[in-house]
Enzyme design. Structure first.
Site, PDB file in Angstrom:
ATOM      1  N   ASN A 219       0.828  -1.195   0.000  1.00 22.63           N
ATOM      2  CA  ASN A 219       0.000   0.000   0.000  1.00 22.63           C
ATOM      3  C   ASN A 219       0.873   1.259   0.000  1.00 22.63           C
ATOM      4  OD1 ASN A 219      -2.376   1.569   0.117  1.00 22.63           O
ATOM      5  ND2 ASN A 219      -3.370   0.054   1.420  1.00 22.63           N
TER       6      ASN A 219
ATOM      7  N   HIS B  35      22.955   3.055  13.144  1.00 21.85           N
ATOM      8  CA  HIS B  35      24.146   3.841  13.463  1.00 21.85           C
ATOM      9  C   HIS B  35      24.722   3.350  14.788  1.00 21.85           C
ATOM     10  CE1 HIS B  35      23.048   6.655  10.278  1.00 21.85           C
ATOM     11  NE2 HIS B  35      21.810   6.463  10.692  1.00 21.85           N
TER      12      HIS B  35
END
Length: 197
Positions: free
Chosen positions: A97, A127
């Site tokens: 979608n 990170h």
């Protein structure tokens, strides 16, 4: 993962940032080769997003050239957003979608017959938690694997390294931080299994 040193983040490592990225090791994203690949993906995604409402067949051709694999009968509603596209595969008869975000720094494999609600995020990139490597702009990624016949409810977020087993359902707004077995319903933040199917 390689840790940065006083001689530079990758002293003695002859690999390119792209090679380190694909190996799942720390790398510097601000790299000319990676920047070219990002620009290509952004351009193709923009073309797909603009064309999809007007010419679905031409848009599908663009999407097929952008992605690492697009299964027969798969339907993807625009807009979509991704890093590289080439590391994302979507299985046959899967429905995606509006507003998929796929940070495909590492591979993202979506199985056959899946249903992805609007605003789903598949995030392979992460990170370091330590401040200095993060300041040095280092990052890494871990793959995401979504089995066959999985339903990801609207707004679900799947984090790096997660595998979701066949036939499972992830509730709307869930944040999937760890593997989910096959044939279960998982909801919440962090997502937890609430029943078997």
């Amino acid at each position: 993962m390689a840790e940065p040193t006083a001689e530079g983040p990758f002293a003695g490592d002859p690999r390119t940032n792209r090679e380190r990225m694909l190996a799942g090791d720390l790398y510097v994203a601000e790299d000319p080769e990676l920047a070219r690949e990002l620009r290509r993906a952004t351009r193709l995604a923009d073309e797909f997003n603009a064309l999809a409402p007007r010419d679905p067949d031409a848009a599908r051709e663009i999407l097929a050239s952008l992605l690492g694999g697009l299964g027969d009968g798969a339907q993807v509603r625009a807009p979509i957003y991704m890093d590289y596209g080439a590391h994302l595969t979507i299985g046959a008869r899967t429905f995606v979608n509006f507003n998929l975000v796929a940070l495909d720094v590492a591979p993202i494999a979506i199985g056959d017959d899946c249903q992805l609600g609007p605003n789903v995020q598949l995030l392979t990139a992460y990170h370091p938690t330590e401040p200095e490597p993060r300041r040095a702009k280092l990052e890494a990624a871990a793959p995401i694997a979504i089995g066959d016949n999985v339903w990801l409810g609207g707004g679900a977020i799947v984090l790096p390294g997660v595998t979701i087993g066949d036939n499972s359902v992830i509730g709307a707004g869930a944040v999937v931080t760890a593997d989910i077995p096959a044939a279960v319903v998982a909801v919440g933040n962090p997502a937890r299994v609430v029943r078997s199917l």
